[in-house]
Write an enzyme that holds these catalytic residues in place. Structure first.
Site, PDB file in Angstrom:
ATOM      1  N   SER A  74     199.894 -25.484 -91.166  1.00 57.11           N
ATOM      2  CA  SER A  74     200.288 -26.590 -92.053  1.00 57.11           C
ATOM      3  C   SER A  74     201.394 -26.540 -92.517  1.00 57.11           C
ATOM      4  O   SER A  74     202.640 -25.418 -92.714  1.00 57.11           O
ATOM      5  CB  SER A  74     199.216 -26.252 -93.999  1.00 57.11           C
ATOM      6  OG  SER A  74     199.167 -26.301 -94.720  1.00 57.11           O
ATOM      7  N   ARG A  78     163.101 -43.637 -56.266  1.00 55.03           N
ATOM      8  CA  ARG A  78     164.205 -42.666 -57.025  1.00 55.03           C
ATOM      9  C   ARG A  78     163.581 -43.418 -58.432  1.00 55.03           C
ATOM     10  O   ARG A  78     163.003 -44.335 -58.583  1.00 55.03           O
ATOM     11  CB  ARG A  78     165.792 -43.996 -56.949  1.00 55.03           C
ATOM     12  CG  ARG A  78     166.148 -44.876 -57.232  1.00 55.03           C
ATOM     13  CD  ARG A  78     167.519 -45.496 -56.856  1.00 55.03           C
ATOM     14  NE  ARG A  78     167.516 -44.796 -55.079  1.00 55.03           N
ATOM     15  CZ  ARG A  78     167.437 -45.416 -54.470  1.00 55.03           C
ATOM     16  NH1 ARG A  78     167.207 -46.832 -54.290  1.00 55.03           N
ATOM     17  NH2 ARG A  78     167.379 -44.836 -52.549  1.00 55.03           N
TER      18      ARG A  78
END
Lengths: 456, 456, 456, 456
Positions: C276, C315
């Protein structure tokens, strides 16, 4: 011990027995007795204490209801278990009471008990998987030449053989079983670390006691305690997840083939199986349903287990406490799916005539790719494509076979003689490398390790 | 009925009893008897059959082991159950046997039985949640002015009040309970559709029988059967997931506050709870562990349930078959977490002195933001920032309070008098809207609906 | 290529580049060109076609926006890609257009492209993991004798060494990396099966083309196409899940040690990191946060992947279509966690003085187990227990060290001399097998395989 | 902005745009400007500062690559964003720089930006869902009398109507949309709490600034900041999960009906959709695949989100950091599924002739239940059952219609005349309450709330 109703599609009886109260209790007591034996052999506790502990470690002396209730308050079953065992020992041999659970922590008991039970579960699951593999191998051999529709996105596609399909199911199952076996081998290790994983309470004899304890219990002694490193168990749960997925794929395929409109295969008949009293011919895909249920549930269980791996410092708050229901559910679900797939693989009824009918019913449009190749060689891609598109459209709208339509198109007959055109619609003639891929997959199952690793 | 050992941290006894074999069997029999009653009232089956069915529907006459085994083969418990019930009825009244399970399908029995059991579970869970809310409300009121460190990313941050913290826990719990109640209200509906959801076997009386059956069972009769539309149950399972998450957050916070190095709170003492025999003062966060275990497990269970929603046509292959273990585990995990949080909320020990010490121990750097604001107003942001950075660095390296360091910096003392500087480190003076937000959250719990929906 | 903001904590730049549009496009084009080369070498297509295809396969000639849009309609990117490539080839060499994508199916392109990209990702992730391991090894060596609190359920427990803790982190990470490497080895195989996995369009040359194509692309050629057998990729995704869990455990531990109230370790300082502006000393556990974010997300991704394994016939409808976002997210999350852990492992700041202070601050109750052992040997368990309980209670209520209290108890001093009592509170004297377990874990990392498998 | 290739089946373009870098940046800047405006109106910061901030808050002035990179180091995008914005403001108006982001914390910016983007996503998804509902409503009306096979466990079962099937799809979708709308209403609230949720930096004006800021942004102002209470967002993600499941069910059904062997329905034709160049009639279930992909993925995403809810104290380490990719993926997947289902619902091709053929092809065994009811009334259950069993077996083995076989059995013809027997096989005559359940479900969609809650 029957499976609880709520789990009745989620386990087999032998697996449910393994994770029953009585069996868990026995495994925890086995740990305590084996610990006493190992410690006495090293002179850490007196031999007399071993006898007192072994005598007291009788499951019948424990009240399972009390144990369960105390577990919720204590946060682990091993605390009330040890307390009761100490009381039982003390009542016979006060001196021995000080040597119960000596140097161990509650997590050692619970974790090792779980490992002991998993070790009993392993052969049950593997045996069903081997049966399933054997069944699929036979199916593949028997149907190496049985042609059937390939299906992509659930739409008709060029033909395959059932032999190839079964070999692909088999190969995935076989890889999954080998991974499961590897992950069992890695996971089935003793947990013994004492309060914080240093075995400080037994001085410098930790590793010796650990080895002796592992030997007593028939477990491998690992490099160190693993109280908050759950990666080995996680890998086992993941192996269950992958297997459940591969078995779910087989079950999905079989259940699709069992649709009345497809009718190419069905689960074996067996007493009490599927069926409806008024529709005696009907065979429900019950084994598929059980297997797909496992494939649906286990991924979430894997996620629960993996989420629990973030375990704080030397014993977790919550992550560890979440594991038992997750691990045991994953293993049992995998087991009941394996049993179901074994039964399906060994007894699948195949209707190869129906497979032929379904191939024919496509009107031969599944061979358009094949025709395209032949015509491209003669006419170039664009012209060939235009002709095929026209022929296929006509075949569909006129409900005729594609080869018939092609046989009437001058631009086609100029290049292909009637025999060649007729040959276009012969499924056996458009199988490419199906048989080679079938054989290679069967071959791969014979290697001890998964194929892609062979060079290692 | 004690909880099974394997689930002993994953359920409470009353919830385990609800989902026990005996209880499931009873619920399925309740369905069959209620169906007979509803149908006889509408003249569909004779009154005599009802009596025979009701007499035969005695759980003691059923062999649970056989039922469980048959379930795996049949794919659902209701098929063997109905078969046995028919046999039992036939043995007393052959004519009545034809009216058992009349017009119903197996899924009607299983699904409605599950709903009946969930209905019994609802008040147990809600009652614990209400206790938890009440406990948190009192905690919040009692500690409305108790200052403590705010903590972001587990680092010290400006102060809050315990009152605000407890109110935030409460507000989330309260919203979660309201959502749970709503989702129970939506989900607790009869399933009755016959073979495919048309109730064809009872002609045009389907809706009437359905309403009568719902009335008999104390359930709401929905707009239509929902055999493959599981969204209502899914919403209930999700509500459990959200609640488990909110409770997990409380448990995580409490377990962090219980660390020896923090020492600001601890779970209530209770017999058999946590603790070590040789460390009598020690209180383990056992309730937190149980709650965090639920918060760890339930998300995966939610995923399992949602995955199962893709159910084929009029009855699924697998999705439906996967549901029971998932739903019942999610509900029980939520329940044991609610019981644990209730206990924690009602009995949390708070050490407000230690909270003060921890605030002081930060050296006042948590007030740097506050100082920054004051100095920016006097010196501009850049200058203020430079001064603060210097002061904070000095405070940390010299192990002094930030305000002491600031009080020796001429550029600071030029603008702020000693009192103002000293005031900088008063936690009570830097609480902003903590009390308003506390009150607003308490207030929101009093509204019948979740706050953001109030305009609806 | 920077990571998208929405994923900015979920990937690294190099990994994001690998799964970028341009990179995917390139990989798909690589497949098409390699296929042409392999087929021309076997005389299946003319050499001239290869040149035309290779010339046209320029990513710059493709409109990525169009490709993306067409993908949603086509259900796969390879269909519009092949179409565009054919058009580009045709515009230069009409004859060659018929030989683009020859004999392949769209899934061959997409799946193999994914494999090629995963192959590029592998060394990036493994390299970060190796750095992390190296860092942890050094940390473990450097702090082999640094004593610190063991912590169970976040409560103070007997001492361990930081060396042992780091070695346990290392051992789990090392096992996870080996599993990842194995699963990459297994998964990085060519997918090439044509429409249904038989390569029928290229007659009997399927396996030869497959081998040639694999060689061109630097991939292993598997026993058969794996279009709907996703177990190898699933195992890779699971390996990511297990690793994410093990890394999350390290991050959780480090973030807990970084709490102001604990203060035993902190992440390395680095520009832009945590911090900070007004609290310059503050170091946020940013790397821990990123790692824990991965450990939080990946389990759900694993579940998504496992759920997708149930793929229909030759598939799938949906399962296959779901995979890309899941696989790529899991791999990238694992990668960013590995990078974060590497940074933490290499630069962790340790405050061993604070570790000592935290040990002392427990008042010595963590040594109660040790005292119990000594006293039990002299007085029997029950008497010893009673004395310890009293001593511990007094130590806690009087805020004194346990050994001081014990030193004033006649029943204790009768059996233990002052030196022995004082020795009770020496952490270094109660480490048991910490050093052996540390060394064994370091040793295990040097073996090529995971320890428990060594006998195989 | 096209969807990235990797996500090309997982989002729509408008949704992808909403969560793009540029759009996220804009939303964060919108927050900063709105904050300045709200604070200046309350006299907290000078009006001049607002103008400077608004002028600087130009997305073009930001380097997205730098922002992304800084985000990984800072742990959140809002820290580097605020830093850059301050620099930009300072370069024009040094005094104003002190008032950028005044009193806010980085989480306020990120969370509220996410909420703003979700608010933009809501109408897009809801609009597609409404289209889907409208399409299904029309389908249901149009086919209220179209009979088709009911199918249980994928096996033929008594008939239903397509109207009923579509109404059931619609009802679940409608309930899901209402829940989604409710959860958006609950979740779309401002996050504004400052460092720890007290807004201490703006003294006692917190709630006023919050209300002003919410008004500026068009959001609701909640009872309190919710930095570590994520239950509202969790409920939204869950609503996506439930909807994805319900849409997946529709897509599964449609894809099954589209099988060549079933052929009862197909997705609408559309350019670039499914299809094969050489098989022009072929329509792949592409929309179903995309929807099922969502239904496969979202449950895992829900689990990830729920797991992230356990957030520490006033800002989490990791849980919070994991959220963006999860929330945005869940919302986009739900959105692309909604778009796909809308297209399917609006354009589904139905082949009612084929539905009739499939009914007939069952040989009438689907009416065995009906025959059983009639015969039981005449002969008692056991006799009726025996006759039916025999008839069904013969029908199946002889490939004849069940009613033909029954018509030749004297014990049947004694009780049922030929017309009654023939009537047995009329699908329209065995629909029970299909139409009533259809209508009731359509009716339920018109109520503002979900049906079971109507009494509230």
């Amino acid at each position: 011990m029957p499976v609880r109703l709520v789990d009745s599609l989620a386990s087999t009886e032998p697996l449910a027995e393994i994770f029953s109260d009585r069996s868990i209790l026995q495994a925890m007591l086995d740990f305590e007795v084996a610990l006493a034996r190992a410690e006495s052999r090293l002179g850490i506790i007196p031999q007399a204490a071993v006898e007192a502990i072994a005598a007291a470690a009788n499951p019948d002396a424990f009240d399972l209801a009390v144990l369960s209730r105390s577990t919720l308050r204590a946060g682990t079953p091993s605390i009330p278990l040890a307390k009761t065992l100490i009381d039982l020992v003390r009542s016979k041999d006060a001196a021995a009471a000080g040597f119960v659970h000596y140097g161990a922590t509650s997590q050692d008991v619970s974790d090792t008990a779980l490992i002991l039970l998993l070790k009993r579960a392993q052969p049950l699951i593997e045996s069903d998987l081997l049966c399933a593999e054997e069944g699929l191998r036979k199916l593949s051999e028997q149907h190496q030449s049985t042609t059937m529709l390939g299906r992509t996105l659930l739409q008709a596609a060029p033909p395959i053989t059932l032999g190839l399909k079964a070999a692909s199911w088999l190969a995935a199952l076989n890889r999954g079983r080998k991974r499961l076996t590897e992950s069992f081998a890695e996971a089935l290790v003793l947990q013994f670390g004492g309060a914080v994983g240093t075995l400080a309470a037994i001085g410098d004899k930790g590793p010796m006691v650990a080895q002796g304890l592992a030997d007593e219990l028939g477990l491998i002694c690992p490099d160190a305690p693993w109280h908050t490193n759950r990666d080995r168990l996680a890998t086992l749960v993941c192996a269950c997840g992958v297997l459940a997925g591969s078995m779910g794929k087989i079950a999905r395929d079989v259940s699709l083939l069992m649709q009345n409109e497809v009718g190419e295969a069905s689960e074996p008949e067996s007493s009490g199986r599927g069926g409806s009293s008024t529709m005696p011919h009907k065979r429900n895909p019950t084994g598929c349903a059980v297997t797909l249920a496992a494939a649906t549930r286990v991924p979430g269980l894997v996620a629960s287990y993996l989420s629990a791996m973030v375990q704080e410092h030397e014993r977790a708050v919550g992550g560890w406490h979440s594991e038992w229901p997750t691990v045991t559910a994953a293993v049992q679900a995998t087991g009941v799916a394996a049993a179901s797939i074994a039964e399906i693989a060994e007894g699948l009824s195949v209707d190869s005539a129906r497979m032929g009918e379904n191939l024919t019913a496509t009107g031969g449009t599944i061979y358009a790719e094949k025709a395209m190749i032949l015509l491209t060689a003669k006419l170039g891609r664009d012209k060939a494509h235009q002709l095929l598109e026209e022929a296929a459209r006509n075949a569909v709208t006129q409900h005729r076979q594609l080869v018939e339509v092609l046989g009437e198109m001058p631009e086609v007959t100029k290049h292909l003689n009637p025999a060649a055109i007729k040959q276009l619609a012969v499924a056996e003639d458009y199988l490419g490398s199906a048989e080679i891929f079938r054989l290679q997959q069967l071959q791969a199952t014979l290697s001890p390790k998964n194929p892609a690793e062979k060079k290692d």
